[in-house]
Design an enzyme around this catalytic site. Structure first.
Site, mmCIF file in Angstrom:
data_model
loop_
_atom_site.group_PDB
_atom_site.id
_atom_site.type_symbol
_atom_site.label_atom_id
_atom_site.label_comp_id
_atom_site.label_asym_id
_atom_site.label_seq_id
_atom_site.Cartn_x
_atom_site.Cartn_y
_atom_site.Cartn_z
ATOM 1 N N LYS A 1 0.829 -1.210 0.000
ATOM 2 C CA LYS A 1 0.000 0.000 0.000
ATOM 3 C C LYS A 1 0.857 1.251 0.000
ATOM 4 O O LYS A 1 1.777 1.383 0.799
ATOM 5 C CB LYS A 1 -0.916 -0.004 1.225
ATOM 6 C CG LYS A 1 -1.951 1.098 1.217
ATOM 7 C CD LYS A 1 -3.104 0.749 2.128
ATOM 8 C CE LYS A 1 -4.152 1.823 2.166
ATOM 9 N NZ LYS A 1 -4.709 2.215 0.890
ATOM 10 N N GLY B 1 6.907 0.637 5.203
ATOM 11 C CA GLY B 1 7.729 -0.326 4.471
ATOM 12 C C GLY B 1 7.715 -0.068 2.969
ATOM 13 O O GLY B 1 8.735 -0.190 2.288
ATOM 14 N N CYS B 2 6.561 0.314 2.454
ATOM 15 C CA CYS B 2 6.437 0.568 1.012
ATOM 16 C C CYS B 2 7.216 1.817 0.626
ATOM 17 O O CYS B 2 7.846 1.862 -0.436
ATOM 18 C CB CYS B 2 4.972 0.685 0.634
ATOM 19 S SG CYS B 2 4.053 -0.823 1.067
ATOM 20 N N THR B 3 7.199 2.814 1.498
ATOM 21 C CA THR B 3 7.989 4.027 1.262
ATOM 22 C C THR B 3 9.473 3.679 1.222
ATOM 23 O O THR B 3 10.190 4.086 0.306
ATOM 24 C CB THR B 3 7.698 5.080 2.345
ATOM 25 O OG1 THR B 3 6.310 5.449 2.255
ATOM 26 C CG2 THR B 3 8.568 6.309 2.190
ATOM 27 N N CYS C 1 10.297 1.675 -2.084
ATOM 28 C CA CYS C 1 10.306 2.510 -3.291
ATOM 29 C C CYS C 1 11.491 3.471 -3.284
ATOM 30 O O CYS C 1 12.125 3.691 -4.323
ATOM 31 C CB CYS C 1 8.988 3.263 -3.416
ATOM 32 S SG CYS C 1 7.597 2.187 -3.851
#
Length: 148
Positions: A35, A40-42, A45
């Protein structure tokens, strides 16, 4: 060793990408994440962005991907100043074909697919260290012999 499911998805940059566009030309890395705008996704990426020179040097097409819609991923990509597109799969059809959609949330699992230029899945990495995901992707491409 299975053929990668074909896809046609809109990217955060507004362009449309299809696996078929790369077949016979370039290997493809798709790093699915759960999401946009989460910790974690930040980190994942940003790691791809921070390692973009190494990744671009491999001549491999690389993307992150999520089940978020195009506007959300466009805003997320802009907030991180990403220099690569995030693939958007809001109807989850491609994620289902890749086996990454987690029930009951509908979010993608954090898995990275390494697809050779013949469209064959060479490896699925399910043990992602978000802060070093970009660097690890370069190392994995070399280990798999997809790049030198």
């Amino acid at each position: 060793g299975d053929p990668a499911p074909d896809f046609t998805l809109k990217g955060s940059d507004g362009k449309t990408y299809s696996l078929a566009d790369f077949k016979g030309k370039q290997a493809v890395v798709i790093a699915w994440f759960p999401k946009a705008f989460t910790g974690g996704c930040t980190a994942e990426c940003k790691s791809f962005r921070e390692n973009s020179a190494l990744l671009k040097g491999t001549n491999v097409a690389y993307f992150t991907a999520s089940t978020d819609d195009q506007k959300t991923n466009a805003d997320f990509a802009k907030s991180l100043d990403l220099d690569y597109p995030i693939l958007c799969d809001p109807d989850r059809k491609v994620g289902m074909a890749y086996g990454v959609v987690a029930a009951p949330t509908g979010f993608a699992k954090r898995w990275t697919f390494y697809i050779d230029k013949d469209g064959v899945i060479r490896e699925i990495d399910k043990m992602i260290k978000t802060g070093q995901a970009g660097k690890d992707a370069v190392a994995k491409l070399k280990t798999l012999g997809i790049v030198n």
